[in-house]
Motif scaffolding. Sequence first.
Motif, PDB file in Angstrom:
ATOM      1  N   ALA A   1       0.817  -1.209   0.000  1.00  0.00           N
ATOM      2  CA  ALA A   1       0.000   0.000   0.000  1.00  0.00           C
ATOM      3  C   ALA A   1       0.854   1.264   0.000  1.00  0.00           C
ATOM      4  N   THR A   2       0.414   2.246  -0.731  1.00  0.00           N
ATOM      5  CA  THR A   2       0.969   3.600  -0.653  1.00  0.00           C
ATOM      6  C   THR A   2       0.262   4.320   0.489  1.00  0.00           C
ATOM      7  N   VAL A   3       1.053   4.983   1.337  1.00  0.00           N
ATOM      8  CA  VAL A   3       0.463   5.674   2.500  1.00  0.00           C
ATOM      9  C   VAL A   3       0.849   7.144   2.477  1.00  0.00           C
ATOM     10  N   GLN A   4       0.023   7.952   3.108  1.00  0.00           N
ATOM     11  CA  GLN A   4       0.357   9.365   3.278  1.00  0.00           C
ATOM     12  C   GLN A   4       1.463   9.491   4.315  1.00  0.00           C
ATOM     13  N   ALA A   5       2.461  10.312   4.023  1.00  0.00           N
ATOM     14  CA  ALA A   5       3.547  10.535   4.969  1.00  0.00           C
ATOM     15  C   ALA A   5       3.001  11.290   6.184  1.00  0.00           C
ATOM     16  N   PRO A   6       3.525  11.017   7.372  1.00  0.00           N
ATOM     17  CA  PRO A   6       2.982  11.630   8.592  1.00  0.00           C
ATOM     18  C   PRO A   6       3.160  13.145   8.626  1.00  0.00           C
ATOM     19  N   GLU A   7       2.098  13.828   9.032  1.00  0.00           N
ATOM     20  CA  GLU A   7       2.083  15.286   9.077  1.00  0.00           C
ATOM     21  C   GLU A   7       3.147  15.837  10.027  1.00  0.00           C
TER      22      GLU A   7
ATOM     23  N   VAL B   1       2.410  14.299   0.772  1.00  0.00           N
ATOM     24  CA  VAL B   1       3.532  13.421   0.444  1.00  0.00           C
ATOM     25  C   VAL B   1       3.062  11.984   0.609  1.00  0.00           C
ATOM     26  N   SER B   2       3.288  11.160  -0.404  1.00  0.00           N
ATOM     27  CA  SER B   2       2.937   9.740  -0.287  1.00  0.00           C
ATOM     28  C   SER B   2       4.194   8.889  -0.352  1.00  0.00           C
ATOM     29  N   GLN B   3       4.138   7.757   0.344  1.00  0.00           N
ATOM     30  CA  GLN B   3       5.292   6.853   0.432  1.00  0.00           C
ATOM     31  C   GLN B   3       4.865   5.443   0.071  1.00  0.00           C
ATOM     32  N   THR B   4       5.641   4.807  -0.784  1.00  0.00           N
ATOM     33  CA  THR B   4       5.420   3.400  -1.121  1.00  0.00           C
ATOM     34  C   THR B   4       6.690   2.623  -0.786  1.00  0.00           C
ATOM     35  N   PRO B   5       6.632   1.730   0.200  1.00  0.00           N
ATOM     36  CA  PRO B   5       7.838   0.974   0.548  1.00  0.00           C
ATOM     37  C   PRO B   5       8.338   0.137  -0.632  1.00  0.00           C
ATOM     38  N   ILE B   6       9.654   0.059  -0.776  1.00  0.00           N
ATOM     39  CA  ILE B   6      10.260  -0.842  -1.764  1.00  0.00           C
ATOM     40  C   ILE B   6      10.813  -2.066  -1.048  1.00  0.00           C
ATOM     41  N   ILE B   7      11.648  -1.819  -0.046  1.00  0.00           N
ATOM     42  CA  ILE B   7      12.234  -2.942   0.695  1.00  0.00           C
ATOM     43  C   ILE B   7      12.629  -2.475   2.093  1.00  0.00           C
ATOM     44  N   ASP B   8      12.475  -3.342   3.057  1.00  0.00           N
ATOM     45  CA  ASP B   8      12.909  -3.088   4.427  1.00  0.00           C
ATOM     46  C   ASP B   8      13.450  -4.412   4.948  1.00  0.00           C
ATOM     47  N   ARG B   9      14.741  -4.642   4.726  1.00  0.00           N
ATOM     48  CA  ARG B   9      15.342  -5.936   5.013  1.00  0.00           C
ATOM     49  C   ARG B   9      15.555  -6.128   6.510  1.00  0.00           C
ATOM     50  N   GLU B  10      15.560  -7.411   6.912  1.00  0.00           N
ATOM     51  CA  GLU B  10      15.780  -7.730   8.320  1.00  0.00           C
ATOM     52  C   GLU B  10      17.266  -7.753   8.645  1.00  0.00           C
TER      53      GLU B  10
ATOM     54  N   SER C   1       6.701  10.531  -3.035  1.00  0.00           N
ATOM     55  CA  SER C   1       6.180  11.485  -4.023  1.00  0.00           C
ATOM     56  C   SER C   1       5.656  12.735  -3.314  1.00  0.00           C
ATOM     57  N   PHE C   2       6.162  13.874  -3.758  1.00  0.00           N
ATOM     58  CA  PHE C   2       5.822  15.169  -3.151  1.00  0.00           C
ATOM     59  C   PHE C   2       5.002  15.977  -4.145  1.00  0.00           C
ATOM     60  N   GLU C   3       3.857  16.491  -3.720  1.00  0.00           N
ATOM     61  CA  GLU C   3       3.118  17.439  -4.545  1.00  0.00           C
ATOM     62  C   GLU C   3       3.809  18.798  -4.470  1.00  0.00           C
ATOM     63  N   PRO C   4       3.523  19.699  -5.428  1.00  0.00           N
ATOM     64  CA  PRO C   4       4.198  21.009  -5.402  1.00  0.00           C
ATOM     65  C   PRO C   4       4.123  21.655  -4.017  1.00  0.00           C
ATOM     66  N   GLY C   5       5.237  22.166  -3.553  1.00  0.00           N
ATOM     67  CA  GLY C   5       5.314  22.822  -2.249  1.00  0.00           C
ATOM     68  C   GLY C   5       5.551  21.879  -1.081  1.00  0.00           C
ATOM     69  N   ALA C   6       5.416  20.593  -1.302  1.00  0.00           N
ATOM     70  CA  ALA C   6       5.568  19.621  -0.208  1.00  0.00           C
ATOM     71  C   ALA C   6       7.043  19.309   0.027  1.00  0.00           C
ATOM     72  N   ARG C   7       7.389  19.061   1.275  1.00  0.00           N
ATOM     73  CA  ARG C   7       8.781  18.758   1.628  1.00  0.00           C
ATOM     74  C   ARG C   7       8.836  18.044   2.967  1.00  0.00           C
ATOM     75  N   THR C   8      10.014  17.460   3.221  1.00  0.00           N
ATOM     76  CA  THR C   8      10.259  16.849   4.526  1.00  0.00           C
ATOM     77  C   THR C   8      10.478  17.962   5.551  1.00  0.00           C
TER      78      THR C   8
ATOM     79  N   HIS D   1      11.096  10.729  -5.660  1.00  0.00           N
ATOM     80  CA  HIS D   1      12.438  10.152  -5.575  1.00  0.00           C
ATOM     81  C   HIS D   1      12.398   8.803  -4.885  1.00  0.00           C
ATOM     82  N   MET D   2      13.385   7.980  -5.235  1.00  0.00           N
ATOM     83  CA  MET D   2      13.633   6.769  -4.477  1.00  0.00           C
ATOM     84  C   MET D   2      14.603   7.151  -3.371  1.00  0.00           C
ATOM     85  N   ALA D   3      14.242   6.834  -2.139  1.00  0.00           N
ATOM     86  CA  ALA D   3      15.088   7.138  -0.989  1.00  0.00           C
ATOM     87  C   ALA D   3      15.705   5.836  -0.494  1.00  0.00           C
ATOM     88  N   MET D   4      17.026   5.825  -0.332  1.00  0.00           N
ATOM     89  CA  MET D   4      17.761   4.635   0.083  1.00  0.00           C
ATOM     90  C   MET D   4      18.644   4.986   1.272  1.00  0.00           C
ATOM     91  N   HIS D   5      18.506   4.233   2.351  1.00  0.00           N
ATOM     92  CA  HIS D   5      19.307   4.516   3.539  1.00  0.00           C
ATOM     93  C   HIS D   5      19.382   3.264   4.399  1.00  0.00           C
TER      94      HIS D   5
END
Length: 132
Positions: free
Chosen positions: A10-16, A23-32, A43-50, A106-110
């Motif tokens: 599921a794609t979820v709304q990023a926490p306010e 801002v919506s977030q779709t997980p790609i991978i979260d390894r153990e 994904s950020f709509e215009p004006g949206a940011r972290t 963007h794809m975020a990797m960390h």
Amino acid sequence: MQIIPCGSVATVQAPESYFTGRVSQTPIIDREEPSRLRAAMVSFEPGARTAWHTHPLGQTLYVVSGAGLAQSWGEPVREIKAGDVISFGPGEKHWHGASSTTAMSHMAMHEALNGVHAEWLEKVTDDQYAAK
Ligand code: MN
């Protein structure tokens, strides 16, 4: 091999509390453990940011579409666009988001350190955002 089919996560709304705007977030991978890998499409709509934040082991962003902005603390706001790779060092205070007129994904990797991927700080003010 594992294939995670498109549409199964599921794609979820990023926490306010940590983001401004839509801002919506779709997980790609979260390894153990012992892997530390985590990646997500954001994904950020215009004006949206972290909000301002840090990552204990740094972060790499790959801009998939659109145009946006990113800034490290004490440095100018920089323009980023599709195809750009942006790298933040461990503990480097920064934010990233769309431009005021154009959406950006963007794809975020960390990696996690002791289970922590990010430390969240204060919101990016409208004046800070508009400084470009
Ligand atoms: Mn970041």
